[in-house]
Design a protein around this motif. Structure first.
Motif, short mmCIF file in Angstrom:
data_model
loop_
_atom_site.label_atom_id
_atom_site.label_comp_id
_atom_site.label_asym_id
_atom_site.label_seq_id
_atom_site.Cartn_x
_atom_site.Cartn_y
_atom_site.Cartn_z
N GLU A 2 -1.18 65.10 -0.92
CA GLU A 2 -0.61 65.27 -2.31
C GLU A 2 -0.63 65.01 -3.04
O GLU A 2 -0.32 64.31 -4.49
N ASP A 3 0.58 63.31 -3.44
CA ASP A 3 0.19 62.38 -3.98
C ASP A 3 -0.38 61.62 -4.47
O ASP A 3 -0.76 61.37 -6.01
N ARG A 4 -1.78 61.00 -3.68
CA ARG A 4 -2.84 60.13 -3.63
C ARG A 4 -3.27 61.17 -5.04
O ARG A 4 -4.02 61.09 -5.70
N LEU A 5 -3.53 62.62 -4.35
CA LEU A 5 -4.73 63.60 -4.93
C LEU A 5 -4.07 63.47 -6.03
O LEU A 5 -4.95 63.73 -7.25
N LYS A 6 -2.83 63.76 -6.67
CA LYS A 6 -2.12 63.97 -7.34
C LYS A 6 -2.77 62.72 -8.85
O LYS A 6 -3.08 62.86 -9.92
N GLN A 7 -2.24 61.53 -8.16
CA GLN A 7 -2.70 60.10 -8.84
C GLN A 7 -4.25 60.13 -9.14
O GLN A 7 -4.22 59.70 -10.06
N LEU A 8 -4.94 60.90 -8.37
CA LEU A 8 -6.03 60.63 -8.49
C LEU A 8 -6.88 61.44 -9.43
O LEU A 8 -8.01 60.63 -10.69
#
Length: 147
Positions: A2-8
């Motif tokens: 979820e953190d990586r998706l938010k960063q993307l």
């Protein structure tokens, strides 16, 4: 994940509005579906659908500041050069202005990659990425089209 998706999503959302080019690369990749959107793509493979998309947008929305490469007949070499020097270079080397997020993409030789940590599967994730890409494209149209 979820953190990586938010960063993307944040990375895409913080793009400067220089043209539709970066969004169009992502649109083409996202059209491959939630299991394959992040698969590597060659510049050669990307050139024709990219040319067709930009040319169609230019005629539909009367886009300003579009490269002449998209108002003349298709040239594989010109479109590949454009891809290499504009959207793919920007997507793979430019950090965002606001939060300074490092690029989630890389360009190696003639292949464009989504960095491994950003290869997020799932329809819900894909839908969120599509939404931010479409929103960013709409923001561009508000400033640079005569529709």
């Amino acid at each position: 994940m979820e953190d990586r998706l938010k960063q993307l999503i944040q990375y895409i959302d913080e793009f400067d509005r220089q043209g539709p080019y970066k969004m169009n690369v992502l649109k083409i990749m996202l059209e491959r579906g939630y299991e394959d959107w992040h698969a590597p793509i060659s510049i050669t493979e990307l050139a024709r659908p990219y040319y067709d998309l930009v040319s169609k947008q230019h005629s539909t929305y009367l886009l300003k500041n579009i490269s002449k490469d998209f108002t003349t007949p298709f040239s594989q070499a010109k479109v590949e050069r454009h891809l290499r020097t504009l959207p793919l270079k920007c997507l793979s080397t430019t950090s965002t202005r606001i939060s300074n997020i490092s690029p989630p993409f890389e360009l190696v030789d003639n292949m464009f990659y989504v960095r491994e940590e950003y290869r997020i599967d799932g329809k819900a994730a894909l839908d969120r990425i599509i939404n931010v890409v479409e929103q960013k494209f709409e923001e561009y149209l508000e400033v640079y089209s005569e529709r």
